[in-house]
Write a protein that holds these residues in place. Structure first.
Motif, PDB file in Angstrom:
ATOM      1  N   SER A  15       0.832  -1.326   0.086  1.00  0.00           N
ATOM      2  CA  SER A  15       0.015  -0.054   0.064  1.00  0.00           C
ATOM      3  C   SER A  15       0.883   1.151   0.160  1.00  0.00           C
ATOM      4  N   THR A  35      -2.281   8.503   0.466  1.00  0.00           N
ATOM      5  CA  THR A  35      -3.478   8.552  -0.406  1.00  0.00           C
ATOM      6  C   THR A  35      -4.224   9.748   0.015  1.00  0.00           C
ATOM      7  N   GLU A  46       1.310   4.527  -3.649  1.00  0.00           N
ATOM      8  CA  GLU A  46       1.848   3.024  -3.744  1.00  0.00           C
ATOM      9  C   GLU A  46       2.886   2.834  -4.643  1.00  0.00           C
ATOM     10  N   PHE A  73      -3.387  -1.457  -5.476  1.00  0.00           N
ATOM     11  CA  PHE A  73      -4.396  -0.233  -5.521  1.00  0.00           C
ATOM     12  C   PHE A  73      -4.692   0.152  -6.918  1.00  0.00           C
ATOM     13  N   ARG A 133     -11.108   2.214  -2.526  1.00  0.00           N
ATOM     14  CA  ARG A 133     -10.121   2.432  -1.550  1.00  0.00           C
ATOM     15  C   ARG A 133      -9.846   0.987  -0.828  1.00  0.00           C
ATOM     16  N   GLY A 134      -8.737   0.968  -0.227  1.00  0.00           N
ATOM     17  CA  GLY A 134      -8.286  -0.405   0.245  1.00  0.00           C
ATOM     18  C   GLY A 134      -8.005  -1.299  -0.911  1.00  0.00           C
ATOM     19  N   GLY A 135      -7.841  -1.019  -2.041  1.00  0.00           N
ATOM     20  CA  GLY A 135      -7.694  -1.751  -3.174  1.00  0.00           C
ATOM     21  C   GLY A 135      -6.435  -2.637  -2.936  1.00  0.00           C
ATOM     22  N   SER A 136      -5.361  -2.173  -2.438  1.00  0.00           N
ATOM     23  CA  SER A 136      -4.362  -3.018  -2.380  1.00  0.00           C
ATOM     24  C   SER A 136      -4.635  -4.430  -1.786  1.00  0.00           C
TER      25      SER A 136
HETATM   26  N1  ASP Z   1      -3.839   3.515  -0.398  1.00  0.00           N
HETATM   27  C1  ASP Z   1      -5.021   3.130  -0.590  1.00  0.00           C
HETATM   28  C2  ASP Z   1      -6.124   3.533   0.274  1.00  0.00           C
HETATM   29  O1  ASP Z   1      -5.549   4.213   1.285  1.00  0.00           O
HETATM   30  C3  ASP Z   1      -5.210   1.738  -1.114  1.00  0.00           C
HETATM   31  C4  ASP Z   1      -4.876   0.529  -0.070  1.00  0.00           C
HETATM   32  O2  ASP Z   1      -4.223   1.242   0.911  1.00  0.00           O
HETATM   33  O3  ASP Z   1      -5.172  -0.363  -0.183  1.00  0.00           O
HETATM   34  O4  ASP Z   1      -7.083   3.191   0.197  1.00  0.00           O
END
Ligand code: ASP
Length: 437
Positions: free
Chosen positions: A37, A50, A115, A169, A183-186
């Motif tokens: 991430s 991000t 990322e 991501f 969001r959170g796509g990693s």
């Molecule tokens: N950096 C991105 C986010 O904050 C993706 C991730 O962390 O998975 O959503």
């Protein structure tokens, strides 16, 4: 055999965290694919890169200068490089990138750089090859991931370099542009990489020692779940537990690859292992795997003497669908049934919907009860064990909690009770302390 390790933002927040990542990766030679991430928060009150990048984009769009935010981001990269003695000239690369920014810079091109740069630094630090996600994660024209192309590209990169770091991501669209995931796509990138190489395990390294058995804001220090099936995880997620997003689980679940949630700050802890089936049970006395719940539901109960159940129920379900109010539970009686939907989803439409039910279903009476919370006890060990629901209901009753609805999934993986909103937290505590803790 391959192990894919995804490190979340807090695991790569600064040079100290990079060191922890390195010792985790070096502890097992099979940890050959790393997905990262963007650097996250180092301390309370700090910012995730991000978030800062999204903020920059908003500034650029409105023509407001954002140089100080850009330098704050650049400083994070620069500090990591300096503190770890890395060679990559991240200052020059970042400056170069910033120079090209304008109001027309697409948001995805900007926010994906968290990322990108974090992974560039991590790759050098680990001595792994950096493989840009734009070269190995591909979107199809419909916006979904092109699994075939992505699988082939990740596999090829892994075979060619042996040990690789891929930024999470984002990926590339058919027209060659960078596109980010939700969001959170990693987590999704990690799952795609694990699926591509048919990994032995997908390790998702974060800052908690696995999925907790209950919400820590309600239960003090709940234990982490040692092992859970994908089916149970889905039930918990549906009932509101903040666990991994469905899209980040699907690629590994489909192939039966276990997913292990681990804590970068406590690497000796085994975390939570998510598997398709659990062969033997090592904790037979606990039959609840986890507890989750949500507040604010409405129950609509329709009564009709000598009702022909099927057509009336079908009509009612169609009406709910027409109002875009998903029905979460149905309970049936001989001359009545109740439908449970989220109060927010019913919204202003509730009165029109009840009117429609009156008109089409012609009930003797409709009652509406809101302020209901649903609490689910989820556990594979409840399957085919007589007496479990009785024990749960007794415990709730002895604590003075009135149960408004009861639903047990046909697969017996969960028992869901509807209680008054005000009893929500007590119900969760009673179930946790009585059966899970
Ligand atoms: N950096 C991105 C986010 O904050 C993706 C991730 O962390 O998975 O959503």
């Amino acid at each position: 055999m391959w192990k894919v390790c995804k490190f979340g933002g807090s695991s790569v927040a600064g040079s100290g965290q990079f060191q922890k990542v390195k010792s985790i990766v070096e502890a097992d030679p099979q940890r050959r694919i790393v997905v990262s991430s963007a650097a996250g928060k180092r301390f309370a009150g700090d910012h995730k890169l991000t978030d800062l990048l999204y903020l920059c984009h908003a500034h650029l769009t409105y023509g407001v200068p954002c140089d100080s935010i850009l330098s704050q981001i650049g400083a994070r990269f620069s500090d990591i490089r300096a503190e770890l003695g890395l060679r990559v000239d991240v200052d020059a690369l970042w400056e170069d990138f910033c120079r090209g920014l304008s109001a027309d810079t697409p948001v995805d091109a900007l926010v994906s750089r968290g990322e990108y740069f974090t992974s560039l630094l991590l790759a050098e630090y680990l001595g792994y090859a950096f493989v840009d996600a734009a070269d190995c994660v591909f979107f199809a024209p419909d916006g979904q991931i092109d699994r075939e192309k992505t699988d082939a590209a990740i596999r090829q990169a892994a075979e060619e370099h042996g040990r690789i770091v891929i930024p999470g991501f984002y990926g590339k669209t058919p027209s060659g542009r960078v596109r980010v995931m939700p969001r959170g796509g990693s987590d999704i990138t990690g799952a795609l990489a694990a699926a591509a190489v048919r990994a032995e395990v997908y390790e998702n390294w974060t800052d908690v020692s696995g999925i907790l058995m209950a919400d820590p804001r309600i239960v003090e220090h709940p234990s982490p779940i040692p092992r859970i099936t994908y089916g149970e995880l889905r039930e918990l997620a549906f009932m509101g537990a903040s666990v991994l997003h469905e899209g980040s689980v699907r690629p590994v679940k489909e192939l039966g690859i276990p997913l292990n949630i681990r804590n970068t700050n406590d690497p000796a802890h085994p975390g939570t292992l998510i598997v398709e089936h659990v062969e033997e049970e090592d904790t037979p006395e606990r039959f609840i795997t986890g507890i989750a719940g949500r507040r604010n539901f409405t129950i609509l109960t329709l009564r009709k003497r000598d009702m022909e159940l099927s057509p009336t129920l079908r009509q009612a379900l169609e009406i709910f669908e027409g109002f875009h109010a998903p029905v979460e539970h149905v309970t049936l009686g001989l001359d009545s049934f109740s439908l449970v939907a989220s109060t927010a989803a019913l919204g202003e439409g509730l009165y029109a919907l009840t009117g429609e039910l009156e008109k089409r279903c012609r009930p003797d009476d409709i009652s509406v009860q809101d302020g209901i919370a649903l609490v689910a006890a989820v556990g594979r060990k409840m399957t085919s064990r007589p007496g479990i629901s009785g024990q749960l209901f007794r415990a709730l009753g002895e604590s003075g909690i009135n149960i408004r609805t009861i639903a047990q999934g046909a697969d017996e993986l969960s028992i869901i009770v509807g209680v008054d909103n005000r009893d929500y937290e007590t119900a969760i505590r009673v179930l946790y302390h009585g059966f899970a803790g």
